[in-house]
Scaffold this motif. Structure first.
Motif: not given
Ligand code: SAH
Length: 392
Positions: A221, A233, A253, A257-258, A273-274, A299-301, A321-323
């Motif tokens: 992504f 950002y 994440c 990037t961030i 990040e998953l 991991a799952d956040a 920064d979730p989906p």
């Protein structure tokens, strides 16, 4: 309201001929100024009760901003080979030669491939009987590095006249830096399959964002509008008010990037990040940029935050920064327990962000700033950065 012309940058662009069928640009009949007004009022309607909303940051030129372009290949009833986008909610291909929002070089390369498929007498994939060769073409371009990746998604591993085809493609476009074959023979709407072979170059491109380099592989992504990502950002890091000492969490994440952009100004960054591929890219990205104060967890956040909470950990600043679905209760309640001084919430969906802000403002946080950014001109999507501070 101008119905079929565009005056921004003195360009007089007729309404896109494919727009009705394609459905990708929902705001095609609005001038850019009107689009920005529409998005601003959407954010005010959804988030305005939390705080005054800052003026949306639009693009200077809202055209050809997409650095990632995908085209499906198929045949018309008459047998002509075509490429383009799927008609919305169907798998009918709308033939497109160019697009107002896609990178122009990527569109050019796709047209060349369409021509080469014909001259090499290659077949195109037919979803009805799962037969045929070329299914999709994906092009990604690093806007700052000018590196270009072409991914040929094929229904079979066997690639007839492979070497000559690649040679012809590179002759027409010497600017291509890598070519990958991705094999997808499944009955699926996913563009990319599991298996990949690199046909030319190193199989990935790099791009520069906010002064940092990022590796982009076919599957990873990466924000599709790099010009506005720098704006987004930039605002997120500004809102975080880092002094060099903070312990920072970058939740959801992606490829890091961030967190990497913020790492110079922080004491320590922890990314979570998953998606495992994204996490390996994030680790490579930290290395490329010589960032030593960052760690990534796959991991799952929500689970990750729970682990932090149970271990009695704290953090000073939380980026999230979730989906589109937003965050969940587990994540939010643990976030509150870690008691960051500031939460910077980046969202691509103000509806779910509104729901999550209700939770956070009921549980010890106050909204301090709301900044909309137009990441996707001509579409009805809007991105927002919200700063929350712990109540005294
Ligand atoms: N911050 C990154 C990515 C944002 S997109 C950037 O700006 O590029 C949202 C990310 O959340 C995606 O990478 C997705 O894989 C990840 N994700 C989705 N659900 C998740 C979950 N439950 N836990 C952790 N990460 C998740």
């Amino acid at each position: 309201m101008p119905q079929n012309e565009f005056n921004k940058d003195k360009k007089d662009i007729r309404l896109c001929p494919a727009s009705r069928k394609c459905g990708g640009c929902q705001l095609m009949n609005l001038s850019y100024e009107e689009q920005l007004k529409y998005k601003q009022s959407k954010v005010v309607r959804l988030l305005g009760s939390f705080h005054r909303v800052l003026q949306i940051k639009g693009m200077e030129s809202p055209f050809h901003y997409r650095n990632k372009v995908q085209a499906a290949f198929g045949r018309t009833r008459g047998g002509e080979i075509i490429s383009g986008v799927y008609q919305s909610s169907t798998h009918n291909i709308v033939k497109t030669d160019s697009c107002l929002i896609e990178d122009e070089k990527a569109d050019e390369i796709i047209l060349t491939i369409r021509r080469l498929v014909k001259s090499f007498k290659l077949t195109v994939y037919d979803e009805k009987n799962s037969r045929g060769f070329l299914r999709h073409v994906l092009v990604k371009r690093g806007f700052q590095t000018n590196e270009i990746m072409v991914v040929l998604v094929t229904g079979t591993l066997v690639f007839p006249s492979k070497n000559d085809f690649i040679k012809a493609l590179l002759k027409a476009h010497p600017e291509i830096t890598t070519i990958v074959q991705n094999i997808n023979n499944k009955f699926t709407s996913m563009v990319l399959g599991e298996k990949e072979t690199v046909l030319y170059g190193n199989g990935y491109i790099e791009d520069v964002l906010c002064g940092k380099r990022f590796r982009i592989s076919p599957k990873s992504f990466y924000q599709i509008n790099p010009v506005q990502t720098e704006v987004l950002y930039g605002k997120a890091v500004e809102f975080a008010q880092l002094t060099g000492r903070e312990r920072v969490i970058d939740a959801y994440c992606g490829i890091g990037t961030i967190g990497i952009v913020a790492s110079d100004k922080a004491g320590e960054v922890i990314g979570c990040e998953l998606n495992a591929d994204a996490v390996s890219d994030a680790r490579v990205n930290a290395k490329i940029n010589n960032v030593e104060n960052i760690k990534f967890f796959c991991a799952d956040a929500g689970e990750f935050m729970l682990g932090m909470k149970d271990a009695g950990e704290k953090c000073d600043v939380l980026f999230m920064d979730p989906p589109r679905a937003g965050s969940d209760k587990k994540f939010l309640s643990c976030a509150v327990s870690l008691s960051p001084d500031r939460i910077v919430y980046i969202s691509c969906n103000p509806e779910t962000q509104q729901r999550d802000l209700f939770y956070l403002t009921k549980n010890g946080y106050k909204v301090k700033k709301i900044q909309p950014v137009d990441m996707f001109p001509f579409t009805n999507h809007v991105e927002t950065v919200v700063l929350l501070s712990a109540k005294e």
